[in-house]
Scaffold this motif. Structure first.
Motif, PDB file in Angstrom:
ATOM      1  N   ILE A  77       0.861  -1.179   0.000  1.00  0.00           N
ATOM      2  CA  ILE A  77       0.000   0.000   0.000  1.00  0.00           C
ATOM      3  C   ILE A  77       0.892   1.222   0.000  1.00  0.00           C
ATOM      4  O   ILE A  77       1.722   1.398   0.897  1.00  0.00           O
ATOM      5  CB  ILE A  77      -0.952   0.023   1.215  1.00  0.00           C
ATOM      6  N   ASP A  78       0.747   2.051  -1.014  1.00  0.00           N
ATOM      7  CA  ASP A  78       1.564   3.255  -1.165  1.00  0.00           C
ATOM      8  C   ASP A  78       0.942   4.387  -0.356  1.00  0.00           C
ATOM      9  O   ASP A  78      -0.087   4.950  -0.735  1.00  0.00           O
ATOM     10  CB  ASP A  78       1.638   3.635  -2.646  1.00  0.00           C
ATOM     11  N   GLU A  79       1.553   4.714   0.774  1.00  0.00           N
ATOM     12  CA  GLU A  79       0.991   5.738   1.653  1.00  0.00           C
ATOM     13  C   GLU A  79       0.954   7.120   1.000  1.00  0.00           C
ATOM     14  O   GLU A  79       0.142   7.962   1.353  1.00  0.00           O
ATOM     15  CB  GLU A  79       1.794   5.799   2.957  1.00  0.00           C
ATOM     16  N   LEU A  80       1.861   7.372   0.051  1.00  0.00           N
ATOM     17  CA  LEU A  80       1.901   8.688  -0.586  1.00  0.00           C
ATOM     18  C   LEU A  80       0.845   8.829  -1.676  1.00  0.00           C
ATOM     19  O   LEU A  80       0.548   9.924  -2.124  1.00  0.00           O
ATOM     20  CB  LEU A  80       3.301   8.940  -1.177  1.00  0.00           C
ATOM     21  N   ASP A  81       0.285   7.705  -2.111  1.00  0.00           N
ATOM     22  CA  ASP A  81      -0.741   7.727  -3.143  1.00  0.00           C
ATOM     23  C   ASP A  81      -1.791   6.687  -2.790  1.00  0.00           C
ATOM     24  O   ASP A  81      -2.023   5.722  -3.509  1.00  0.00           O
ATOM     25  CB  ASP A  81      -0.118   7.448  -4.519  1.00  0.00           C
ATOM     26  N   ASN A  82      -2.426   6.896  -1.648  1.00  0.00           N
ATOM     27  CA  ASN A  82      -3.284   5.884  -1.050  1.00  0.00           C
ATOM     28  C   ASN A  82      -4.742   6.078  -1.477  1.00  0.00           C
ATOM     29  O   ASN A  82      -5.435   6.965  -0.990  1.00  0.00           O
ATOM     30  CB  ASN A  82      -3.158   5.965   0.474  1.00  0.00           C
ATOM     31  N   PHE A  83      -5.191   5.233  -2.384  1.00  0.00           N
ATOM     32  CA  PHE A  83      -6.563   5.345  -2.885  1.00  0.00           C
ATOM     33  C   PHE A  83      -7.596   4.885  -1.860  1.00  0.00           C
ATOM     34  O   PHE A  83      -8.795   5.148  -2.002  1.00  0.00           O
ATOM     35  CB  PHE A  83      -6.719   4.513  -4.163  1.00  0.00           C
ATOM     36  N   LEU A  84      -7.177   4.193  -0.802  1.00  0.00           N
ATOM     37  CA  LEU A  84      -8.116   3.647   0.166  1.00  0.00           C
ATOM     38  C   LEU A  84      -8.958   4.724   0.844  1.00  0.00           C
ATOM     39  O   LEU A  84     -10.098   4.476   1.246  1.00  0.00           O
ATOM     40  CB  LEU A  84      -7.356   2.872   1.257  1.00  0.00           C
ATOM     41  N   ILE A  92     -13.265  -1.486   0.251  1.00  0.00           N
ATOM     42  CA  ILE A  92     -11.847  -1.866   0.186  1.00  0.00           C
ATOM     43  C   ILE A  92     -11.713  -3.384   0.254  1.00  0.00           C
ATOM     44  O   ILE A  92     -10.948  -3.993  -0.506  1.00  0.00           O
ATOM     45  CB  ILE A  92     -11.063  -1.196   1.334  1.00  0.00           C
ATOM     46  N   ASN A  93     -12.488  -3.988   1.138  1.00  0.00           N
ATOM     47  CA  ASN A  93     -12.501  -5.450   1.251  1.00  0.00           C
ATOM     48  C   ASN A  93     -12.898  -6.099  -0.080  1.00  0.00           C
ATOM     49  O   ASN A  93     -12.248  -7.048  -0.550  1.00  0.00           O
ATOM     50  CB  ASN A  93     -13.485  -5.840   2.354  1.00  0.00           C
ATOM     51  N   TYR A 100      -6.788 -10.305  -5.030  1.00  0.00           N
ATOM     52  CA  TYR A 100      -6.019 -11.434  -4.517  1.00  0.00           C
ATOM     53  C   TYR A 100      -6.907 -12.681  -4.512  1.00  0.00           C
ATOM     54  O   TYR A 100      -7.771 -12.826  -3.643  1.00  0.00           O
ATOM     55  CB  TYR A 100      -5.492 -11.137  -3.109  1.00  0.00           C
ATOM     56  N   PRO A 101      -6.697 -13.584  -5.478  1.00  0.00           N
ATOM     57  CA  PRO A 101      -7.579 -14.748  -5.650  1.00  0.00           C
ATOM     58  C   PRO A 101      -7.688 -15.645  -4.420  1.00  0.00           C
ATOM     59  O   PRO A 101      -8.711 -16.306  -4.228  1.00  0.00           O
ATOM     60  CB  PRO A 101      -6.929 -15.509  -6.823  1.00  0.00           C
ATOM     61  N   THR A 102      -6.639 -15.690  -3.594  1.00  0.00           N
ATOM     62  CA  THR A 102      -6.682 -16.565  -2.415  1.00  0.00           C
ATOM     63  C   THR A 102      -6.928 -15.766  -1.130  1.00  0.00           C
ATOM     64  O   THR A 102      -6.600 -16.230  -0.028  1.00  0.00           O
ATOM     65  CB  THR A 102      -5.366 -17.365  -2.289  1.00  0.00           C
ATOM     66  N   PHE A 103      -7.484 -14.565  -1.264  1.00  0.00           N
ATOM     67  CA  PHE A 103      -7.791 -13.724  -0.104  1.00  0.00           C
ATOM     68  C   PHE A 103      -8.590 -14.527   0.919  1.00  0.00           C
ATOM     69  O   PHE A 103      -9.585 -15.185   0.585  1.00  0.00           O
ATOM     70  CB  PHE A 103      -8.591 -12.499  -0.547  1.00  0.00           C
ATOM     71  N   ASN A 104      -8.152 -14.489   2.183  1.00  0.00           N
ATOM     72  CA  ASN A 104      -8.791 -15.267   3.248  1.00  0.00           C
ATOM     73  C   ASN A 104      -9.865 -14.415   3.924  1.00  0.00           C
ATOM     74  O   ASN A 104      -9.603 -13.705   4.900  1.00  0.00           O
ATOM     75  CB  ASN A 104      -7.734 -15.715   4.263  1.00  0.00           C
ATOM     76  N   MET A 136      -2.625  -3.770   8.161  1.00  0.00           N
ATOM     77  CA  MET A 136      -1.998  -5.034   8.513  1.00  0.00           C
ATOM     78  C   MET A 136      -2.985  -6.190   8.370  1.00  0.00           C
ATOM     79  O   MET A 136      -2.616  -7.291   7.935  1.00  0.00           O
ATOM     80  CB  MET A 136      -1.435  -4.976   9.934  1.00  0.00           C
ATOM     81  N   ILE A 137      -4.244  -5.958   8.719  1.00  0.00           N
ATOM     82  CA  ILE A 137      -5.272  -6.992   8.530  1.00  0.00           C
ATOM     83  C   ILE A 137      -5.416  -7.331   7.048  1.00  0.00           C
ATOM     84  O   ILE A 137      -5.498  -8.502   6.664  1.00  0.00           O
ATOM     85  CB  ILE A 137      -6.622  -6.525   9.122  1.00  0.00           C
ATOM     86  N   LEU A 138      -5.419  -6.309   6.196  1.00  0.00           N
ATOM     87  CA  LEU A 138      -5.477  -6.544   4.751  1.00  0.00           C
ATOM     88  C   LEU A 138      -4.265  -7.329   4.275  1.00  0.00           C
ATOM     89  O   LEU A 138      -4.387  -8.270   3.483  1.00  0.00           O
ATOM     90  CB  LEU A 138      -5.536  -5.210   3.999  1.00  0.00           C
TER      91      LEU A 138
END
Length: 292
Positions: A77-84, A92-93, A100-104, A136-138
């Motif tokens: 995640i680019d903090e300087l260009d954070n689209f979130l 976002i989820n 991410y195909p295997t996202f848990n 961090m959760i992401l």
């Protein structure tokens, strides 16, 4: 992951030159360097936000520039260009589940519940600490093998910081993953990393394994009878401080023979001090070499 002969030019400026290192499973690596040394550019290049001008980034021998599916093995995640910041946590989820195909998802929802985060929250309305915890959760839920974490502890209070570090350590070891962390908090970093990459002069100047560093390097305080330093000290150490005749220096390849030679100059003080990652940073990255 192997980074080989990597070069990145921005405008007319060489930002990265001849970058070489490998990231392995089950390790946490610190990336340390002064402001403007190229840490963020390196992260952006590995993550594919920038195209390298020379060199390669490979995973299991495959180049990520041509095998684009491999980019799902990298989280950044680019903090300087954070689209979130424009979205709710639910949006976002949804994005990360697609990327991410295997996202848990089960783990994601579990961690969200454990830490009291609601999917309806807007990212930009969260505190800096809660944003860091959510990132961090992401990262953990993405199941990406390589986590690029740029200042993940910046601005976090001690309680949130412990939660973030706890999440990282618990889930990284369980799934044979790797984290590359850039942080100015060297004391925090030293407690969790296995290796430290020191970026200086546009390249990786040092690659320290902390276990070897602790075995081979020493921080010594010395006082000699005159201000003239023995050649053996100049040739084998990097100075941290000098005050009058009192010097504190780091010897990266310390041994009993070197100690005996230094003691032959009959120093008034010869005292070993605790060595930290911050000492190595200071010894290697000072603007001027004071041992002249």
């Amino acid at each position: 992951m192997k980074i080989a002969k990597l070069k990145k030019v921005i405008g007319s400026k060489n930002v990265l030159t001849d970058i070489d290192f490998t990231l392995y499973e089950n390790e946490i690596v610190g990336l340390i360097g002064r402001n403007g040394s190229g840490k963020t550019t390196l992260f952006r290049t590995i993550a594919g936000h920038y195209r390298p001008d020379e060199g390669s980034i490979t995973i299991n021998g495959q180049n990520i520039a041509t095998e684009t599916k491999l980019k799902t093995e990298i989280f950044y995640i680019d903090e300087l260009d954070n689209f979130l910041k424009y979205y709710t946590l639910q949006s976002i989820n949804d994005f990360y589940r697609t990327a991410y195909p295997t996202f848990n998802q089960d783990l994601y929802l579990q961690l969200m519940k454990e830490h009291g985060l609601n999917q309806r929250l807007q990212y930009r309305k969260m505190s800096k600490g809660m944003q860091g915890l959510y990132q961090m959760i992401l990262a953990i839920s993405s199941r990406a093998k390589y986590l690029l974490l740029d200042e993940p502890f910046d601005g976090l209070d001690i309680i949130v910081r412990k939660k973030v570090i706890g999440l990282l350590l618990t889930h990284l070891s369980e799934e044979k993953r790797c984290a590359l962390i850039a942080s100015h908090n060297l004391q925090e970093l030293e407690g969790i990393i296995d290796r430290a990459l020191l970026i200086k002069g546009q390249t990786i100047a040092k690659d320290y394994t902390l276990e070897n560093m602790r075995a081979n390097a020493r921080k010594i305080q010395l006082v000699f009878r005159t201000k003239q330093l023995p050649p053996i000290v100049k040739e084998n150490s990097k100075l941290i401080t000098i005050q009058g005749r009192v010097i504190v220096a780091v010897f990266e390849n310390y041994n009993s023979e070197l100690a005996t030679t230094i003691k032959s100059y009959d120093p008034l003080v010869f005292e070993e001090l605790p060595l930290t990652l911050e000492d190595l940073f200071e010894a290697n990255l000072q603007k001027e070499q004071l041992l002249v």
